[in-house]
Design a protein around this motif. Sequence first.
Motif, PDB file in Angstrom:
ATOM      1  N   GLU A 183       3.695  22.493 -23.092  1.00  6.94           N
ATOM      2  CA  GLU A 183       2.260  22.783 -23.122  1.00  6.94           C
ATOM      3  C   GLU A 183       1.480  21.478 -22.960  1.00  6.94           C
ATOM      4  N   PRO A 184       0.354  21.502 -22.247  1.00  2.00           N
ATOM      5  CA  PRO A 184      -0.388  22.673 -21.819  1.00  2.00           C
ATOM      6  C   PRO A 184       0.029  23.282 -20.481  1.00  2.00           C
ATOM      7  N   LEU A 185       1.127  22.827 -19.861  1.00  2.00           N
ATOM      8  CA  LEU A 185       1.597  23.468 -18.649  1.00  2.00           C
ATOM      9  C   LEU A 185       2.064  24.887 -18.948  1.00  2.00           C
ATOM     10  N   LYS A 186       1.938  25.742 -17.955  1.00  2.00           N
ATOM     11  CA  LYS A 186       2.331  27.136 -18.079  1.00  2.00           C
ATOM     12  C   LYS A 186       3.316  27.484 -16.967  1.00  2.00           C
ATOM     13  N   ASN A 187       4.250  28.374 -17.282  1.00  5.77           N
ATOM     14  CA  ASN A 187       5.166  28.857 -16.254  1.00  5.77           C
ATOM     15  C   ASN A 187       4.393  29.573 -15.152  1.00  5.77           C
ATOM     16  N   LEU A 188       4.914  29.511 -13.948  1.00  4.33           N
ATOM     17  CA  LEU A 188       4.217  30.087 -12.800  1.00  4.33           C
ATOM     18  C   LEU A 188       4.540  31.551 -12.574  1.00  4.33           C
ATOM     19  N   VAL A 216       4.480  24.177  -3.205  1.00  7.49           N
ATOM     20  CA  VAL A 216       4.446  23.298  -4.380  1.00  7.49           C
ATOM     21  C   VAL A 216       3.046  22.768  -4.661  1.00  7.49           C
ATOM     22  N   TYR A 217       2.314  22.338  -3.616  1.00  3.62           N
ATOM     23  CA  TYR A 217       1.062  21.616  -3.823  1.00  3.62           C
ATOM     24  C   TYR A 217      -0.201  22.360  -3.412  1.00  3.62           C
ATOM     25  N   HIS A 218      -0.091  23.361  -2.547  1.00  2.84           N
ATOM     26  CA  HIS A 218      -1.290  24.095  -2.166  1.00  2.84           C
ATOM     27  C   HIS A 218      -1.495  25.266  -3.130  1.00  2.84           C
ATOM     28  N   ARG A 219      -1.568  24.947  -4.403  1.00  5.08           N
ATOM     29  CA  ARG A 219      -1.694  25.955  -5.441  1.00  5.08           C
ATOM     30  C   ARG A 219      -3.080  25.866  -6.079  1.00  5.08           C
ATOM     31  N   MET A 263      -1.950  20.510 -11.251  1.00  7.91           N
ATOM     32  CA  MET A 263      -1.038  20.474 -12.384  1.00  7.91           C
ATOM     33  C   MET A 263       0.116  21.454 -12.202  1.00  7.91           C
ATOM     34  N   GLU A 264      -0.123  22.529 -11.470  1.00  7.22           N
ATOM     35  CA  GLU A 264       0.951  23.480 -11.206  1.00  7.22           C
ATOM     36  C   GLU A 264       2.071  22.848 -10.396  1.00  7.22           C
ATOM     37  N   GLY A 265       1.741  21.772  -9.691  1.00  2.39           N
ATOM     38  CA  GLY A 265       2.749  21.095  -8.893  1.00  2.39           C
ATOM     39  C   GLY A 265       3.910  20.582  -9.725  1.00  2.39           C
ATOM     40  N   THR A 266       3.641  20.132 -10.948  1.00  4.76           N
ATOM     41  CA  THR A 266       4.723  19.655 -11.812  1.00  4.76           C
ATOM     42  C   THR A 266       5.705  20.773 -12.123  1.00  4.76           C
ATOM     43  N   VAL A 267       5.180  21.958 -12.429  1.00  2.00           N
ATOM     44  CA  VAL A 267       6.043  23.107 -12.694  1.00  2.00           C
ATOM     45  C   VAL A 267       6.839  23.457 -11.436  1.00  2.00           C
ATOM     46  N   ALA A 268       6.165  23.431 -10.296  1.00  2.42           N
ATOM     47  CA  ALA A 268       6.821  23.764  -9.031  1.00  2.42           C
ATOM     48  C   ALA A 268       7.902  22.738  -8.682  1.00  2.42           C
ATOM     49  N   LEU A 269       7.678  21.455  -9.002  1.00  2.99           N
ATOM     50  CA  LEU A 269       8.692  20.440  -8.765  1.00  2.99           C
ATOM     51  C   LEU A 269       9.970  20.749  -9.528  1.00  2.99           C
ATOM     52  N   VAL A 286       0.850  -1.192   0.000  1.00  7.30           N
ATOM     53  CA  VAL A 286       0.000   0.000   0.000  1.00  7.30           C
ATOM     54  C   VAL A 286       0.881   1.236   0.000  1.00  7.30           C
ATOM     55  N   LEU A 287       0.683   2.080  -1.006  1.00  6.31           N
ATOM     56  CA  LEU A 287       1.497   3.275  -1.190  1.00  6.31           C
ATOM     57  C   LEU A 287       0.593   4.499  -1.220  1.00  6.31           C
ATOM     58  N   SER A 288       0.916   5.480  -0.420  1.00 11.41           N
ATOM     59  CA  SER A 288       0.165   6.733  -0.449  1.00 11.41           C
ATOM     60  C   SER A 288       0.723   7.646  -1.532  1.00 11.41           C
ATOM     61  N   CYS A 289      -0.172   8.418  -2.156  1.00 11.36           N
ATOM     62  CA  CYS A 289       0.283   9.466  -3.076  1.00 11.36           C
ATOM     63  C   CYS A 289      -0.378  10.794  -2.736  1.00 11.36           C
ATOM     64  N   HIS A 290      -0.638  11.006  -1.461  1.00 15.57           N
ATOM     65  CA  HIS A 290      -1.270  12.243  -1.004  1.00 15.57           C
ATOM     66  C   HIS A 290      -0.204  13.317  -0.779  1.00 15.57           C
ATOM     67  N   ASP A 291       0.404  13.764  -1.879  1.00 16.06           N
ATOM     68  CA  ASP A 291       1.526  14.702  -1.774  1.00 16.06           C
ATOM     69  C   ASP A 291       1.211  15.895  -0.884  1.00 16.06           C
ATOM     70  N   GLU A 292       0.006  16.451  -1.030  1.00 14.84           N
ATOM     71  CA  GLU A 292      -0.282  17.721  -0.366  1.00 14.84           C
ATOM     72  C   GLU A 292      -0.638  17.585   1.100  1.00 14.84           C
ATOM     73  N   TRP A 293      -0.947  16.368   1.556  1.00 10.61           N
ATOM     74  CA  TRP A 293      -1.169  16.147   2.986  1.00 10.61           C
ATOM     75  C   TRP A 293      -0.876  14.681   3.320  1.00 10.61           C
ATOM     76  N   LEU A 294       0.424  14.421   3.487  1.00 10.50           N
ATOM     77  CA  LEU A 294       0.897  13.051   3.686  1.00 10.50           C
ATOM     78  C   LEU A 294       0.672  12.524   5.103  1.00 10.50           C
ATOM     79  N   LEU A 295       0.757  13.398   6.088  1.00 10.78           N
ATOM     80  CA  LEU A 295       0.804  12.929   7.476  1.00 10.78           C
ATOM     81  C   LEU A 295      -0.336  11.976   7.852  1.00 10.78           C
TER      82      LEU A 295
END
Length: 313
Positions: A283-288, A253-256, A260-266, A194-203
């Motif tokens: 594209e379709p990602l955009k600079n922040l 990074v994630y509370h945006r 999808m903005e998270g990829t740019v932030a990474l 079992v793997l979590s992928c809750h990047d924005e709230w892992l705890l």
Amino acid sequence: MQPMDMRGLSPAPVTAFTRDGEVDHKANAKLAKWLVSMEGVKSLVILGHAGEGTFLTEEERLALIRTYVEAVDGAVPIIAGITGEGTRVAAEEAKKCKAAGATGALVYPNHGWLRFGFQKGAPQDRYKAIWQESGLQCILFQYPDATKASYDLDTQLAIATQEGVVATKNGVRNMKRWYVEIPELKKANPKLQVLSCHDEWLLPTMFDVDGLLVGYGNIAPELLIDLIKAGKAQDYPEARKIFERLLPVTRAVYHRGSHMEGTVALKLGLVRRGILDHATIREPLKNLGEKAEAEIFAAFDAAGIGRQLLAAE
């Protein structure tokens, strides 16, 4: 079949591009080698959302698999995101990824299901076809509860007990479902990882999992490895301490506005760490923008995550 061991951190790396937008194989190999240099990294999962996998051509995807396989030199398995729409299309995609050197498949739902939902039995058949046609070990991907591609418990149980399914990447983002469904999955298949992928709230998920499969693993793998250890030890004070240290970066990074903005932030985070020279996206990602870039860089400084922690330099 010897199942992949994913009991630790499985980063989902970004895809590095040259400044003119081509896949930068040298930069991708550098990222791969840095990540696998850390004890506790168990696999690398490429060609997913964080890796802009659906923005690459088939030729580019297969070439990137080969680059990663060569870069890690057997240290960890390379897992490919399988995103083809039709079941036959996805199975053919998986066969090609296997031939390029992939060991596993992170199986995305048919993206038409996000809008329209899925017919009963269709997800199970998708996993079965991928396994039978390619031999790639499959990861059950549970989408957020807010989407129509989030599998009900019966569908998850059916997939989790199929031959070739070795793990689940759960991002349901509904803790009522998490606390009910994760124990049922473990009961049905005690060997399921079992793997979590809750990047924005892992705890909240750290104490029920075998590991993490997250884009976050790009930018702070050292701290996420420590967070996994604390979770497995059921050491809440230590896990909370790490979580609080990461919180400025998590927010930046994630509370945006869009995940999808998270990829740019990474990518900006990797620039701050000195792994990437620039944060070129497709594209379709955009600079922040400069303001967001400054916020992200400041968050890394606030968390004490910088070049001084970089083992690759």
